[in-house]
Design an enzyme around this catalytic site. Structure first.
Site, short mmCIF file in Angstrom:
data_model
loop_
_atom_site.label_atom_id
_atom_site.label_comp_id
_atom_site.label_asym_id
_atom_site.label_seq_id
_atom_site.Cartn_x
_atom_site.Cartn_y
_atom_site.Cartn_z
N LYS A 1 28.41 27.93 -11.27
CA LYS A 1 29.62 28.72 -11.02
C LYS A 1 29.62 29.18 -9.56
O LYS A 1 28.69 29.83 -9.10
CB LYS A 1 29.66 29.92 -11.96
CG LYS A 1 30.92 30.74 -11.75
CD LYS A 1 31.03 31.84 -12.76
CE LYS A 1 31.89 32.95 -12.21
NZ LYS A 1 31.29 33.65 -11.09
N HIS B 1 31.40 25.71 -3.88
CA HIS B 1 32.33 26.20 -2.85
C HIS B 1 31.57 26.75 -1.63
O HIS B 1 32.15 26.96 -0.58
CB HIS B 1 33.33 27.22 -3.43
CG HIS B 1 32.86 28.63 -3.50
ND1 HIS B 1 33.73 29.71 -3.44
CD2 HIS B 1 31.62 29.16 -3.65
CE1 HIS B 1 33.04 30.82 -3.53
NE2 HIS B 1 31.76 30.53 -3.66
N GLY C 1 21.89 28.32 -9.59
CA GLY C 1 22.44 29.34 -8.68
C GLY C 1 23.01 30.48 -9.51
O GLY C 1 24.07 31.02 -9.21
C1 LIG Z 1 28.25 32.23 -4.54
S1 LIG Z 1 26.75 32.67 -5.33
C2 LIG Z 1 27.19 32.32 -7.01
C3 LIG Z 1 26.33 33.05 -7.98
C4 LIG Z 1 26.70 32.88 -9.46
N1 LIG Z 1 26.69 31.53 -9.90
C5 LIG Z 1 28.03 33.52 -9.72
O1 LIG Z 1 29.03 32.82 -9.84
O2 LIG Z 1 28.09 34.75 -9.77
C6 LIG Z 1 25.67 31.36 -4.90
C7 LIG Z 1 24.30 31.45 -5.50
O3 LIG Z 1 23.55 30.30 -5.10
C8 LIG Z 1 22.23 30.70 -4.81
N2 LIG Z 1 21.62 29.69 -3.93
C9 LIG Z 1 21.87 29.45 -2.63
N3 LIG Z 1 21.11 28.45 -2.18
C10 LIG Z 1 20.34 28.06 -3.23
C11 LIG Z 1 19.35 27.04 -3.39
N4 LIG Z 1 19.02 26.25 -2.37
N5 LIG Z 1 18.78 26.89 -4.61
C12 LIG Z 1 19.13 27.71 -5.65
N6 LIG Z 1 20.07 28.68 -5.56
C13 LIG Z 1 20.66 28.86 -4.35
C14 LIG Z 1 22.41 32.05 -4.16
O4 LIG Z 1 21.20 32.79 -4.18
C15 LIG Z 1 23.51 32.65 -5.03
O5 LIG Z 1 22.98 33.32 -6.15
#
Ligand SMILES: C[S@@+](CC[C@H](N)C(=O)[O-])C[C@H]1O[C@@H](n2cnc3c(N)ncnc32)[C@H](O)[C@@H]1O
Length: 349
Positions: free
Chosen positions: A256, A260, A186
């Site tokens: 990261k 949450h 993510g």
């Molecule tokens: C709250 S953001 C956090 C992004 C990054 N880790 C940061 O802290 O800046 C959540 C991330 O999870 C990704 N995400 C959501 N569902 C996902 C999935 N099923 N598989 C992979 N990534 C996913 C979203 O695209 C997003 O980039």
């Protein structure tokens, strides 16, 4: 001894405090307007009249003056002696920085979608599930993002701006050097991973794993990444997929602000997916909130409310992290607060 007058003053202060909380949305909306209209950028070369700025951006002069005057009461802009003239302050100077910057995070948190979503907060509490996106006509934030192509980059830039703020703390407090391969699950725009690679030359390979839409949007970052992370790009790879299906094999998984976004059952599913790709000695490094205090000003518990209402997610205490890890068959090696973010290290039992 408290005199009657003191008592009255305390009561008045408490009343004002509550009114301040009740009118928080006024401030958020005014800030959002100032951000979107890039008002602060008009003051980078010195003080300027609100009436001149209004002409330049095509809004009502008196209303802009009154908006800037209200914001200046919070230290955002400074109203000078000369009527209608404002200058920059340390707070408004942050708003004048060009993207990528903290402004991206502010724009996201004060966005119309976020604001409107909060109108159904009472329904969330009543139903016990995230009703925020439904007040916008979407099943979830993920479908909202998919169906609004212009919203995804706003979200991604905001994530990068929050990551940029926490990055120095994470890098300073965490030793990634024992690992050859790291997968940031993510990882959004890859800011965390690129900084880890930059600061830990012994790491040989980094996978930035995210949804296909995010990885597709990352193609626009090529030149920005090449200029800032020239030496790291050879080790860096964007990988599209879902953490509910499969993730790359790595020695260290960083996540990261992923957990949450999800309730416990979903977090267990994510951990189970990672578990399938882990080597016996691989570690999971979670960077997320660790709620530590009670009855004190605490941004994490407000973020928790937003996550509860917007995505059915939550911020967690050390006890909650341990229970979650345990139910997914993981051992908690440590849970620490690093100040602006927490760190939880997991290994296989
Ligand atoms: C709250 S953001 C956090 C992004 C990054 N880790 C940061 O802290 O800046 C959540 C991330 O999870 C990704 N995400 C959501 N569902 C996902 C999935 N099923 N598989 C992979 N990534 C996913 C979203 O695209 C997003 O980039």
């Amino acid at each position: 001894m408290i005199s009657i007058q003191d008592d009255e003053q305390i009561r008045l202060d408490n009343e004002r405090f509550l009114l301040d909380v009740a009118t928080g949305h006024w401030k958020s909306r005014a800030l959002n307007f100032a951000l979107e209209a890039k008002i602060a950028s008009h003051l980078v070369n010195g003080s300027k009249s609100a009436f001149t700025i209004a002409k330049e951006i095509g809004v009502n002069p008196e209303f802009l003056y009154r908006t800037m005057r209200a914001l200046s009461s919070l230290g955002i802009f400074r109203e000078e002696e000369e009527y209608g003239v404002f200058s920059q302050t340390p707070k408004s100077a942050i708003m004048a920085e060009s993207s990528p910057s903290w402004t991206d995070g502010l724009l996201f948190e004060s966005h119309d979608f976020t604001y409107k979503a909060w109108t159904s907060f009472r329904e969330s509490v009543k139903e016990g599930k995230a009703m925020g996106p439904q007040s916008l006509g979407y099943e979830s934030v993920w479908s909202l993002t998919e169906q609004n192509p212009s919203y995804a980059p706003i979200l991604q830039r905001a994530m990068s701006s929050f990551t940029a703020q926490a990055i120095n703390t994470i890098i300073r407090e965490t030793d990634f050097s024992p690992f050859e391969t790291i997968a940031d699950i993510g990882g959004s725009q890859g800011v965390l991973l690129l900084n880890i690679l930059k600061n830990n030359p012994s790491v040989k390979k980094g996978y930035n794993f995210d949804l296909p839409i995010t990885i597709e949007n990352n193609k626009s970052l090529v030149s920005q990444r090449e200029s800032e992370f020239k030496n790291e790009m050879a080790k860096f790879e964007d990988v599209a997929g879902s953490f509910f299906d499969s993730v790359p094999e790595a020695d260290c998984y960083t996540l990261k602000y992923i957990f949450h976004d999800w309730k416990d059952e979903k977090c267990v599913e994510i951990l189970e997916t990672i578990s399938k790709s882990m080597k016996p000695n691989s570690k999971i490094y979670i960077f997320d909130s660790v709620i530590e205090t009670k009855n004190q000003p605490n941004g994490f518990v407000w973020l928790d409310l937003h996550m509860m209402h917007y995505v059915d997610g939550r911020e967690r205490s050390a006890t909650e992290w341990k229970a979650l890890a345990n139910s997914a068959g993981f051992k908690v090696e440590s849970v620490v607060s690093l100040g602006m973010i927490g760190r939880v290290i997991l290994s296989k039992k």
